[in-house]
Design an enzyme around this catalytic site. Structure first.
Site, PDB file in Angstrom:
ATOM      1  N   ASN A  96      22.230 -19.701   1.821  1.00  0.00           N
ATOM      2  CA  ASN A  96      22.693 -20.788   2.682  1.00  0.00           C
ATOM      3  C   ASN A  96      22.286 -22.144   2.126  1.00  0.00           C
ATOM      4  O   ASN A  96      21.260 -22.281   1.465  1.00  0.00           O
ATOM      5  CB  ASN A  96      22.139 -20.610   4.099  1.00  0.00           C
ATOM      6  N   VAL A  97      23.111 -23.130   2.458  1.00  0.00           N
ATOM      7  CA  VAL A  97      22.887 -24.478   1.928  1.00  0.00           C
ATOM      8  C   VAL A  97      22.531 -25.449   3.057  1.00  0.00           C
ATOM      9  O   VAL A  97      22.495 -26.656   2.856  1.00  0.00           O
ATOM     10  CB  VAL A  97      24.145 -24.976   1.162  1.00  0.00           C
ATOM     11  N   HIS A 113      22.096 -21.046  -3.721  1.00  0.00           N
ATOM     12  CA  HIS A 113      23.394 -21.716  -3.850  1.00  0.00           C
ATOM     13  C   HIS A 113      23.298 -23.220  -3.669  1.00  0.00           C
ATOM     14  O   HIS A 113      24.276 -23.873  -3.320  1.00  0.00           O
ATOM     15  CB  HIS A 113      24.396 -21.117  -2.843  1.00  0.00           C
ATOM     16  N   THR A 190      24.295 -11.264   5.661  1.00  0.00           N
ATOM     17  CA  THR A 190      25.148 -11.477   4.489  1.00  0.00           C
ATOM     18  C   THR A 190      26.134 -10.319   4.353  1.00  0.00           C
ATOM     19  O   THR A 190      25.778  -9.168   4.635  1.00  0.00           O
ATOM     20  CB  THR A 190      24.335 -11.649   3.192  1.00  0.00           C
TER      21      THR A 190
HETATM   22  P1  OAD Z   1      29.705 -14.141   4.799  1.00  0.00           P
HETATM   23  O1  OAD Z   1      30.493 -15.035   5.688  1.00  0.00           O
HETATM   24  O2  OAD Z   1      30.419 -13.470   3.676  1.00  0.00           O
HETATM   25  O3  OAD Z   1      29.025 -12.989   5.670  1.00  0.00           O
HETATM   26  C1  OAD Z   1      28.347 -13.286   6.858  1.00  0.00           C
HETATM   27  C2  OAD Z   1      27.732 -12.021   7.379  1.00  0.00           C
HETATM   28  O4  OAD Z   1      26.961 -12.360   8.518  1.00  0.00           O
HETATM   29  C3  OAD Z   1      28.726 -10.952   7.815  1.00  0.00           C
HETATM   30  O5  OAD Z   1      28.350  -9.695   7.263  1.00  0.00           O
HETATM   31  C4  OAD Z   1      28.586 -10.942   9.338  1.00  0.00           C
HETATM   32  O6  OAD Z   1      28.778  -9.646   9.898  1.00  0.00           O
HETATM   33  C5  OAD Z   1      27.154 -11.370   9.510  1.00  0.00           C
HETATM   34  N1  OAD Z   1      26.813 -11.979  10.802  1.00  0.00           N
HETATM   35  C6  OAD Z   1      27.620 -12.622  11.672  1.00  0.00           C
HETATM   36  N2  OAD Z   1      26.938 -13.034  12.753  1.00  0.00           N
HETATM   37  C7  OAD Z   1      25.645 -12.647  12.560  1.00  0.00           C
HETATM   38  C8  OAD Z   1      24.444 -12.770  13.319  1.00  0.00           C
HETATM   39  N3  OAD Z   1      24.404 -13.396  14.499  1.00  0.00           N
HETATM   40  N4  OAD Z   1      23.297 -12.243  12.813  1.00  0.00           N
HETATM   41  C9  OAD Z   1      23.311 -11.612  11.615  1.00  0.00           C
HETATM   42  N5  OAD Z   1      24.409 -11.469  10.867  1.00  0.00           N
HETATM   43  C10 OAD Z   1      25.565 -11.965  11.318  1.00  0.00           C
HETATM   44  O7  OAD Z   1      28.468 -14.998   4.293  1.00  0.00           O
HETATM   45  P2  OAD Z   1      27.555 -14.758   3.002  1.00  0.00           P
HETATM   46  O8  OAD Z   1      27.293 -13.320   2.782  1.00  0.00           O
HETATM   47  O9  OAD Z   1      26.396 -15.671   3.145  1.00  0.00           O
HETATM   48  O10 OAD Z   1      28.960 -19.027  -1.416  1.00  0.00           O
HETATM   49  O11 OAD Z   1      28.488 -15.303   1.865  1.00  0.00           O
HETATM   50  C11 OAD Z   1      27.983 -15.367   0.564  1.00  0.00           C
HETATM   51  C12 OAD Z   1      28.515 -16.585  -0.140  1.00  0.00           C
HETATM   52  O12 OAD Z   1      29.957 -16.597  -0.073  1.00  0.00           O
HETATM   53  C13 OAD Z   1      28.125 -17.905   0.493  1.00  0.00           C
HETATM   54  O13 OAD Z   1      26.853 -18.350   0.105  1.00  0.00           O
HETATM   55  C14 OAD Z   1      29.188 -18.826  -0.013  1.00  0.00           C
HETATM   56  C15 OAD Z   1      30.398 -17.950   0.219  1.00  0.00           C
HETATM   57  O14 OAD Z   1      31.511 -18.213  -0.561  1.00  0.00           O
HETATM   58  C16 OAD Z   1      29.133 -20.240  -1.953  1.00  0.00           C
HETATM   59  O15 OAD Z   1      29.555 -21.182  -1.313  1.00  0.00           O
HETATM   60  C17 OAD Z   1      28.755 -20.308  -3.400  1.00  0.00           C
END
Ligand code: OAD
Length: 248
Positions: A96-97, A113, A190
């Site tokens: 996260n940023v 990131h 994630t």
């Molecule tokens: P995603 O949006 O891909 O995934 C978010 C995850 O959080 C999903 O698996 C959801 O099920 C889960 N989630 C939702 N609500 C939640 C809650 N209350 N508690 C726990 N989990 C929950 O986000 P990231 O995996 O962070 O990169 O995405 C990775 C990267 O893709 C980001 O850093 C960004 C994006 O493109 C860049 O910008 C370089």
């Protein structure tokens, strides 16, 4: 290994879901995710920035304002408490940023990131004050002409990692070392789809760590973890932190 046995070292890997309950949208959740509403090719690449600087800059300035308004939820505070209990034995590695881990009081945070708080010029990486960006900003996610660097005149860009860019080397190296040394990897919020961050739990497991995942939905990682806890971060982390803090 007993999944709830005392931990000596904890690596917490977080993603956008960690901030969902603080009101910051994730990327890939259907309907509410940012990538459901915006095209990453148009907003998260250097090519997009050079082609449409005001569109890209305005979007990041909006996200910065959103992050500044957000308050770390109970799960964030629980991780900070756990960090105090473990000292140097706990590190948060985040994709996260938004800066919420630090604002909640976590001291050992690796930002894989980059950060919305760190602007720099596109040609030479000269730093640009974040407060200036907030001053320039109007409302909403609309276009905002990026300022120019006072030293070289090139455009100012957000200090986040875009698609096609390499991750900051010191952050990546630290995350890799921590993954090899930890006995517990806690993976929170994630989708485990974006590499190299998604490789960290597997690396930890290969070096003997147990892996615990907290997420309301299953991910590609879920079938390989020692414990999949189907819950939101704001509910699960205070429970887990209390348990680990009370462990002898
Ligand atoms: P995603 O949006 O891909 O995934 C978010 C995850 O959080 C999903 O698996 C959801 O099920 C889960 N989630 C939702 N609500 C939640 C809650 N209350 N508690 C726990 N989990 C929950 O986000 P990231 O995996 O962070 O990169 O995405 C990775 C990267 O893709 C980001 O850093 C960004 C994006 O493109 C860049 O910008 C370089």
């Amino acid at each position: 290994m007993d999944v709830m046995a005392p931990a000596k070292r904890i690596l917490v890997l977080t993603g956008a879901g960690m901030s969902a309950e603080s009101g910051i949208p994730t990327f890939r959740d259907a309907l509410t995710g940012l990538w459901a509403r915006y095209d990453p090719e148009e907003l998260a690449t250097e090519a997009a920035f050079r082609q449409h600087p005001a569109r890209v800059f305005g979007w990041y300035a909006w996200r910065l304002a959103l992050a500044r308004q957000a308050r770390p939820h109970a799960g964030y505070r629980a991780l900070a408490r756990l960090g105090d209990r473990y000292g140097g034995g706990l590190v948060v590695v985040t994709q996260n940023v938004d800066g919420l881990h630090r604002r909640a009081g976590s001291r050992s945070v690796v930002e894989l990131h980059g950060s919305l708080e760190a602007f720099r010029c596109v040609d030479h990486g000269h730093r640009f004050p974040t407060e200036e960006v907030l001053r320039l900003r109007g409302g909403g996610a609309g276009e905002l002409e990026p300022p120019r660097c006072g030293e070289c005149g090139s455009l100012v860009r957000p200090g986040v990692v875009w698609f096609g860019e390499v991750l900051p080397e010191p952050a990546l190296r630290r995350a890799w070392c921590e993954a090899r040394d930890t006995d517990t990897a806690l993976v929170v919020g994630t989708s485990s789809l974006v590499y190299p961050a998604a490789a960290i739990p597997g690396l930890a497991a290969a070096h003997g760590a147990r892996v615990i995942e907290i997420n309301p939905h299953r991910t590609p990682l879920s079938e390989r973890v020692d414990l999949f806890w189907q819950a939101g971060a704001g509910d699960a982390l205070p429970v887990l932190a209390a348990r680990l803090c009370d462990a002898p």
